[in-house]
Write a protein that holds these residues in place. Structure first.
Motif, PDB file in Angstrom:
ATOM      1  N   ALA A  58       0.832  -1.202   0.000  1.00 41.58           N
ATOM      2  CA  ALA A  58       0.000   0.000   0.000  1.00 41.58           C
ATOM      3  C   ALA A  58       0.866   1.250   0.000  1.00 41.58           C
ATOM      4  O   ALA A  58       0.598   2.206  -0.744  1.00 41.58           O
ATOM      5  N   SER A  59       1.910   1.242   0.793  1.00 40.01           N
ATOM      6  CA  SER A  59       2.815   2.389   0.860  1.00 40.01           C
ATOM      7  C   SER A  59       3.509   2.627  -0.480  1.00 40.01           C
ATOM      8  O   SER A  59       3.576   3.767  -0.971  1.00 40.01           O
ATOM      9  N   ARG A  60       3.998   1.550  -1.106  1.00 39.42           N
ATOM     10  CA  ARG A  60       4.662   1.685  -2.409  1.00 39.42           C
ATOM     11  C   ARG A  60       3.701   2.181  -3.486  1.00 39.42           C
ATOM     12  O   ARG A  60       4.049   3.060  -4.273  1.00 39.42           O
ATOM     13  N   LEU A  61       2.492   1.620  -3.495  1.00 32.94           N
ATOM     14  CA  LEU A  61       1.496   2.060  -4.479  1.00 32.94           C
ATOM     15  C   LEU A  61       1.173   3.541  -4.315  1.00 32.94           C
ATOM     16  O   LEU A  61       1.082   4.291  -5.288  1.00 32.94           O
ATOM     17  N   PHE A  62       1.016   3.979  -3.077  1.00 28.05           N
ATOM     18  CA  PHE A  62       0.689   5.369  -2.825  1.00 28.05           C
ATOM     19  C   PHE A  62       1.809   6.291  -3.274  1.00 28.05           C
ATOM     20  O   PHE A  62       1.562   7.344  -3.887  1.00 28.05           O
ATOM     21  N   GLU A  63       3.057   5.911  -3.010  1.00 22.97           N
ATOM     22  CA  GLU A  63       4.200   6.732  -3.441  1.00 22.97           C
ATOM     23  C   GLU A  63       4.259   6.830  -4.950  1.00 22.97           C
ATOM     24  O   GLU A  63       4.526   7.905  -5.506  1.00 22.97           O
ATOM     25  N   VAL A  64       4.036   5.735  -5.645  1.00 25.07           N
ATOM     26  CA  VAL A  64       4.065   5.735  -7.124  1.00 25.07           C
ATOM     27  C   VAL A  64       2.950   6.654  -7.651  1.00 25.07           C
ATOM     28  O   VAL A  64       3.178   7.450  -8.560  1.00 25.07           O
ATOM     29  N   LEU A  65       1.761   6.557  -7.078  1.00 22.22           N
ATOM     30  CA  LEU A  65       0.655   7.386  -7.529  1.00 22.22           C
ATOM     31  C   LEU A  65       0.926   8.862  -7.247  1.00 22.22           C
ATOM     32  O   LEU A  65       0.584   9.725  -8.060  1.00 22.22           O
ATOM     33  N   LYS A  66       1.562   9.169  -6.114  1.00 23.94           N
ATOM     34  CA  LYS A  66       1.898  10.559  -5.800  1.00 23.94           C
ATOM     35  C   LYS A  66       2.887  11.119  -6.813  1.00 23.94           C
ATOM     36  O   LYS A  66       2.752  12.255  -7.275  1.00 23.94           O
ATOM     37  N   ARG A  67       3.885  10.313  -7.170  1.00 26.49           N
ATOM     38  CA  ARG A  67       4.876  10.767  -8.149  1.00 26.49           C
ATOM     39  C   ARG A  67       4.239  11.016  -9.512  1.00 26.49           C
ATOM     40  O   ARG A  67       4.593  11.945 -10.201  1.00 26.49           O
ATOM     41  N   GLU A  68       3.292  10.140  -9.891  1.00 29.79           N
ATOM     42  CA  GLU A  68       2.649  10.274 -11.190  1.00 29.79           C
ATOM     43  C   GLU A  68       1.771  11.529 -11.254  1.00 29.79           C
ATOM     44  O   GLU A  68       1.649  12.113 -12.313  1.00 29.79           O
TER      45      GLU A  68
END
Length: 98
Positions: free
Chosen positions: A87-97
């Motif tokens: 969940a943490s990794r997915l959220f970081e990727v979405l924030k960067r995008e």
């Protein structure tokens, strides 16, 4: 409880409501604790206000569910720590995008 307060016996209440004596009697006997509990609860017609999650969190949750379903189909066990990390990794990727 109101009917009991008006003087009806528990047997009369049992019969009119078509309930067993063992159902009605404890309610009448435990009237005070029941009423005290009801005072602390929200009214039945109360409006519940909820906060909507932001778009990133909704998208992260959707992707996380897809991932969990995939792992479930493959019969891969999932621990809480793995789930939190994903969940943490997915959220970081979405924030960067964004």
């Amino acid at each position: 409880m109101r009917r009991s307060d008006k003087g009806e016996t528990s047997t009369e209440i049992d019969r009119s409501l078509q309930l067993s004596h063992s159902t009605v009697s404890p309610i009448i006997k435990d009237k005070d604790p029941i009423l005290e509990h009801v005072k602390g609860s929200a009214p039945m017609k109360a409006t519940v206000i909820t906060k909507q999650s932001c778009g990133l969190i909704i998208e992260m949750e959707r992707l996380l569910v897809l991932s969990l379903e995939d792992q479930n189909q493959r019969r891969i066990p999932v621990s809480l720590m793995v789930l939190q990390e994903k969940a943490s990794r997915l959220f970081e990727v979405l924030k960067r995008e964004k």
